[in-house]
Structures are given as structure tokens and as C-alpha cells.
Design a protein around this motif. Sequence first.
Motif, PDB file in Angstrom:
ATOM      1  N   ALA A   1      18.285 -22.106 -23.538  1.00 55.84           N
ATOM      2  CA  ALA A   1      19.704 -21.983 -23.210  1.00 55.84           C
ATOM      3  C   ALA A   1      20.523 -21.710 -24.476  1.00 55.84           C
ATOM      4  O   ALA A   1      21.442 -20.879 -24.463  1.00 55.84           O
ATOM      5  CB  ALA A   1      20.197 -23.252 -22.524  1.00 55.84           C
ATOM      6  N   GLU A   2      20.188 -22.399 -25.559  1.00 52.79           N
ATOM      7  CA  GLU A   2      20.904 -22.178 -26.819  1.00 52.79           C
ATOM      8  C   GLU A   2      20.660 -20.773 -27.358  1.00 52.79           C
ATOM      9  O   GLU A   2      21.580 -20.130 -27.864  1.00 52.79           O
ATOM     10  CB  GLU A   2      20.494 -23.219 -27.852  1.00 52.79           C
ATOM     11  CG  GLU A   2      21.016 -24.600 -27.544  1.00 52.79           C
ATOM     12  CD  GLU A   2      20.447 -25.667 -28.463  1.00 52.79           C
ATOM     13  OE1 GLU A   2      19.678 -25.323 -29.387  1.00 52.79           O
ATOM     14  OE2 GLU A   2      20.765 -26.842 -28.248  1.00 52.79           O
ATOM     15  N   ALA A   3      19.440 -20.281 -27.238  1.00 52.23           N
ATOM     16  CA  ALA A   3      19.134 -18.921 -27.696  1.00 52.23           C
ATOM     17  C   ALA A   3      19.896 -17.890 -26.866  1.00 52.23           C
ATOM     18  O   ALA A   3      20.441 -16.922 -27.415  1.00 52.23           O
ATOM     19  CB  ALA A   3      17.632 -18.663 -27.613  1.00 52.23           C
ATOM     20  N   ALA A   4      19.962 -18.102 -25.569  1.00 48.49           N
ATOM     21  CA  ALA A   4      20.709 -17.184 -24.708  1.00 48.49           C
ATOM     22  C   ALA A   4      22.195 -17.224 -25.053  1.00 48.49           C
ATOM     23  O   ALA A   4      22.863 -16.181 -25.088  1.00 48.49           O
ATOM     24  CB  ALA A   4      20.487 -17.542 -23.246  1.00 48.49           C
ATOM     25  N   ASP A   5      22.715 -18.416 -25.320  1.00 59.26           N
ATOM     26  CA  ASP A   5      24.123 -18.550 -25.695  1.00 59.26           C
ATOM     27  C   ASP A   5      24.402 -17.864 -27.030  1.00 59.26           C
ATOM     28  O   ASP A   5      25.421 -17.180 -27.178  1.00 59.26           O
ATOM     29  CB  ASP A   5      24.503 -20.026 -25.768  1.00 59.26           C
ATOM     30  CG  ASP A   5      25.994 -20.220 -25.905  1.00 59.26           C
ATOM     31  OD1 ASP A   5      26.749 -19.534 -25.176  1.00 59.26           O
ATOM     32  OD2 ASP A   5      26.407 -21.044 -26.749  1.00 59.26           O
ATOM     33  N   ARG A   6      23.490 -18.020 -28.000  1.00 64.08           N
ATOM     34  CA  ARG A   6      23.659 -17.333 -29.291  1.00 64.08           C
ATOM     35  C   ARG A   6      23.685 -15.825 -29.115  1.00 64.08           C
ATOM     36  O   ARG A   6      24.515 -15.135 -29.712  1.00 64.08           O
ATOM     37  CB  ARG A   6      22.532 -17.719 -30.250  1.00 64.08           C
ATOM     38  CG  ARG A   6      22.761 -18.994 -31.008  1.00 64.08           C
ATOM     39  CD  ARG A   6      21.782 -19.131 -32.163  1.00 64.08           C
ATOM     40  NE  ARG A   6      20.393 -18.971 -31.777  1.00 64.08           N
ATOM     41  CZ  ARG A   6      19.612 -19.955 -31.344  1.00 64.08           C
ATOM     42  NH1 ARG A   6      20.081 -21.168 -31.250  1.00 64.08           N
ATOM     43  NH2 ARG A   6      18.354 -19.725 -31.020  1.00 64.08           N
ATOM     44  N   GLU A   7      22.776 -15.316 -28.299  1.00 69.36           N
ATOM     45  CA  GLU A   7      22.728 -13.874 -28.075  1.00 69.36           C
ATOM     46  C   GLU A   7      23.991 -13.384 -27.379  1.00 69.36           C
ATOM     47  O   GLU A   7      24.525 -12.333 -27.716  1.00 69.36           O
ATOM     48  CB  GLU A   7      21.481 -13.507 -27.260  1.00 69.36           C
ATOM     49  CG  GLU A   7      21.307 -12.029 -27.032  1.00 69.36           C
ATOM     50  CD  GLU A   7      21.180 -11.217 -28.304  1.00 69.36           C
ATOM     51  OE1 GLU A   7      21.543 -10.028 -28.279  1.00 69.36           O
ATOM     52  OE2 GLU A   7      20.734 -11.757 -29.340  1.00 69.36           O
ATOM     53  N   ARG A   8      24.468 -14.156 -26.404  1.00 74.31           N
ATOM     54  CA  ARG A   8      25.695 -13.783 -25.713  1.00 74.31           C
ATOM     55  C   ARG A   8      26.874 -13.747 -26.684  1.00 74.31           C
ATOM     56  O   ARG A   8      27.658 -12.797 -26.677  1.00 74.31           O
ATOM     57  CB  ARG A   8      25.978 -14.772 -24.581  1.00 74.31           C
ATOM     58  CG  ARG A   8      27.229 -14.424 -23.761  1.00 74.31           C
ATOM     59  CD  ARG A   8      27.573 -15.522 -22.776  1.00 74.31           C
ATOM     60  NE  ARG A   8      27.803 -16.799 -23.408  1.00 74.31           N
ATOM     61  CZ  ARG A   8      28.956 -17.159 -23.992  1.00 74.31           C
ATOM     62  NH1 ARG A   8      29.953 -16.322 -24.065  1.00 74.31           N
ATOM     63  NH2 ARG A   8      29.097 -18.362 -24.521  1.00 74.31           N
ATOM     64  N   ARG A   9      26.986 -14.750 -27.542  1.00 71.49           N
ATOM     65  CA  ARG A   9      28.067 -14.781 -28.533  1.00 71.49           C
ATOM     66  C   ARG A   9      27.939 -13.627 -29.525  1.00 71.49           C
ATOM     67  O   ARG A   9      28.939 -13.019 -29.903  1.00 71.49           O
ATOM     68  CB  ARG A   9      28.052 -16.102 -29.294  1.00 71.49           C
ATOM     69  CG  ARG A   9      28.498 -17.261 -28.453  1.00 71.49           C
ATOM     70  CD  ARG A   9      28.483 -18.523 -29.263  1.00 71.49           C
ATOM     71  NE  ARG A   9      28.819 -19.663 -28.440  1.00 71.49           N
ATOM     72  CZ  ARG A   9      29.081 -20.860 -28.909  1.00 71.49           C
ATOM     73  NH1 ARG A   9      29.029 -21.079 -30.207  1.00 71.49           N
ATOM     74  NH2 ARG A   9      29.378 -21.839 -28.100  1.00 71.49           N
TER      75      ARG A   9
END
Length: 72
Positions: A44-52
Motif C-alpha cells: 500500500a505504501e509503495a502504491a501511494d508513493r507511486e501515485r504521489r
Amino acid sequence: MGGHGGLNILPQKRWNVYNRDNRLKVARDEAKYEAEQAEVRARAEAADRERRRQLLLERARQRYGVRPSVCV
């Protein structure tokens, strides 16, 4: 039949929560669950980083007119 002695059959029960094997099984299950949850949080954190990151790249492109090949 009354009194304080009584029948103690708990140690022979499979579901006895004080049984060493059952305590080890619970500890194993809890560790497995925690590892799974850590993996879910990491994804989830990796997906959030990529989204940001994508959001910041898009803002930079809009603001400065930067070509996509330069930002990547």
C-alpha cells in the motif's frame, strides 16, 4: 461429588489454551498474520508513493511544460 477437588480433565482436551502446543500454534499464527499485514502495508505504501510521484510529475509538466522523457 461436591467439594474443592473435582474432576480435572482440562489437560486432556485438544482445545486447552494452556497446552504448550496450542500456545506455540497461536504464536506461529500471530507471527504469520503480522508478516502478512506488514506485506500488505508495504504494498500500500509503495502504491501511494507511486501515485504521489505521478501526481508531482504531472504538476511539473503542467507548470513548467517539461517533456515526459525528461521527468522519467
